[in-house]
Design a protein around this motif. Structure first.
Motif, PDB file in Angstrom:
ATOM      1  N   THR A  33       0.830  -1.197   0.000  1.00 22.82           N
ATOM      2  CA  THR A  33       0.000   0.000   0.000  1.00 22.82           C
ATOM      3  C   THR A  33       0.864   1.246   0.000  1.00 22.82           C
ATOM      4  O   THR A  33       2.066   1.185   0.192  1.00 22.82           O
ATOM      5  N   SER A  34       0.239   2.408  -0.186  1.00 21.50           N
ATOM      6  CA  SER A  34       1.004   3.656  -0.187  1.00 21.50           C
ATOM      7  C   SER A  34       0.442   4.624   0.840  1.00 21.50           C
ATOM      8  O   SER A  34       0.149   5.760   0.548  1.00 21.50           O
ATOM      9  N   GLU A  35       0.283   4.147   2.063  1.00 21.72           N
ATOM     10  CA  GLU A  35      -0.170   4.994   3.156  1.00 21.72           C
ATOM     11  C   GLU A  35       0.992   5.223   4.112  1.00 21.72           C
ATOM     12  O   GLU A  35       1.906   4.416   4.202  1.00 21.72           O
ATOM     13  N   ALA A  36       0.929   6.337   4.845  1.00 22.19           N
ATOM     14  CA  ALA A  36       1.964   6.590   5.848  1.00 22.19           C
ATOM     15  C   ALA A  36       1.770   5.604   6.985  1.00 22.19           C
ATOM     16  O   ALA A  36       0.658   5.408   7.465  1.00 22.19           O
ATOM     17  N   ALA A  37       2.848   4.982   7.390  1.00 20.19           N
ATOM     18  CA  ALA A  37       2.792   3.995   8.459  1.00 20.19           C
ATOM     19  C   ALA A  37       3.786   4.372   9.545  1.00 20.19           C
ATOM     20  O   ALA A  37       4.913   4.744   9.253  1.00 20.19           O
ATOM     21  N   GLU A  67       7.807   7.666  10.751  1.00 14.42           N
ATOM     22  CA  GLU A  67       6.750   7.426   9.770  1.00 14.42           C
ATOM     23  C   GLU A  67       7.401   7.276   8.407  1.00 14.42           C
ATOM     24  O   GLU A  67       8.430   7.887   8.124  1.00 14.42           O
ATOM     25  N   ASP A  73       6.285   6.200   4.032  1.00 17.72           N
ATOM     26  CA  ASP A  73       5.295   5.853   3.016  1.00 17.72           C
ATOM     27  C   ASP A  73       5.437   4.357   2.772  1.00 17.72           C
ATOM     28  O   ASP A  73       6.435   3.904   2.227  1.00 17.72           O
ATOM     29  N   SER A  74       4.443   3.597   3.185  1.00 18.99           N
ATOM     30  CA  SER A  74       4.560   2.141   3.114  1.00 18.99           C
ATOM     31  C   SER A  74       4.561   1.608   1.685  1.00 18.99           C
ATOM     32  O   SER A  74       4.896   0.457   1.466  1.00 18.99           O
TER      33      SER A  74
END
Length: 138
Positions: free
Chosen positions: A30-34, A92, A94-95
């Motif tokens: 995915t492309s979410e902040a993790a 954090e 960007d996953s």
């Protein structure tokens, strides 16, 4: 005997190619902040001899990868909270971003603004662990 040597060489070449291909970059789905971990090697209070006292938290350590970003927050407690100062640090990234899987060193000074704070002995905590204490205004 020749057959065994050829088989062994082929197996070793396959393992070498597999380990080289897998170690450089690791993509994620995915492309979410993790939020991620942070590795603290040292945490020290820097107390400047001034009036009023100036305080900062000096941190050395490593981020999990060069793609992770250092983040922090803090909260200064009231006299009822025994003048506890809680720092929280995390990372954090960007996953969805491909990134080399190597540690990234950091060296941070986090200033603690004490303007207008009541006089007292303050304790400083980092991610739940006691770092030290200081007297304000000094």
């Amino acid at each position: 005997m020749h057959y065994m040597r050829t088989l062994l060489k082929t197996a070793l070449l396959f393992l070498l190619a597999l380990s080289t291909a897998c170690s450089a970059l690791v993509p994620t789905a995915t492309s979410e902040a993790a939020a991620g971990p942070i590795y603290i090697d040292s945490a020290d209070l820097l107390i400047m001899e001034s009036y009023p006292v100036q305080v900062s938290l000096h941190l050395n350590g490593n981020l999990p990868t060069p793609c992770h970003e250092f983040h922090f927050s803090y909260q200064i407690g009231t006299p009822e909270d025994r003048f506890r100062v809680d720092f929280t640090v995390w990372t954090e990234s960007d996953s969805g971003r491909m990134c080399a899987q190597v540690l990234e060193p950091f060296d941070e000074n986090l200033a603690l603004p004490m303007g207008g704070a009541p006089d007292g002995t303050y304790t400083v905590w980092l991610n739940g662990d006691l770092v030290g204490e200081f007297n304000y205004p000094g």
